[in-house]
Design a protein around this motif. Structure first.
Motif: not given
Length: 182
Positions: A168-173, A74-81
């Motif tokens: 960022p790798s393009g893979v859905f997580i 979820v932190t990774c999702l937020w960082q992506t935003i």
């Protein structure tokens, strides 16, 4: 050798592997069913979850900050935003809510008219979700794009389920609260 001693020997040999399997199953079940509510989620789920239309799905999500779900997908999702909106460099998307992410979150919240406390909760998630535009419904999923300065894809099962996002790798997580794979 008596049948009783054979039974004891078989039980002893089976006990260690059986205990290991039971422990592994118990830990797996605990991880899978640990409610995120115990650690900040309002939905009581271990993932960012939604059902029905995509609109409003994130308005009941949990808290992500330096103390809660600090190292998670979820932190990774937020960082992506934050990256998509120009607040964080792509190289800082690591799934760890540290000082850079906190500072970027404060700026993002301030610029979006929210309380700038650096903690991502239901109001911040709901505001961010307003930038998701539905693109396609296929393969049993609703696909959308986060429309910031940069784009990234998100998806969720059509009727209900766990949100996923393109790392960022393009893979859905999966947008999980309790572990980090990004």
């Amino acid at each position: 050798m008596s049948s009783q001693s054979i039974r004891r020997r078989v039980l002893r040999r089976a006990a260690a592997p059986a205990a290991a399997v039971a422990l592994a199953l118990g830990l797996t079940a605990a991880l899978a069913t640990t409610p995120a509510a115990a650690s900040g989620s309002y939905t009581g789920r271990a993932y960012v979850y939604g059902e029905g239309s995509l609109a409003g799905d994130w308005s009941d999500e949990g808290v992500v900050n330096v103390a809660t779900h600090r190292s998670s997908n979820v932190t990774c999702l937020w960082q992506t935003i934050l990256w998509a909106d120009g607040y964080l460099p792509r190289s800082d998307i690591d799934g760890i809510f540290g000082d850079q992410t906190h500072a970027a979150t404060v700026r993002w919240q301030r610029n979006h008219g929210l309380t700038a406390d650096g903690s991502v909760g239901k109001a911040t998630f709901a505001k961010a979700q307003q930038n998701i535009v539905l693109q396609d419904t296929s393969d049993g999923y609703q696909y959308g794009m986060y429309d910031g300065n940069s784009l990234f894809a998100v998806r969720r099962p059509i009727n209900a389920g766990n949100w996923m996002f393109a790392a960022p790798s393009g893979v859905f997580i999966s947008a999980a609260y309790n572990w980090k794979t990004c």
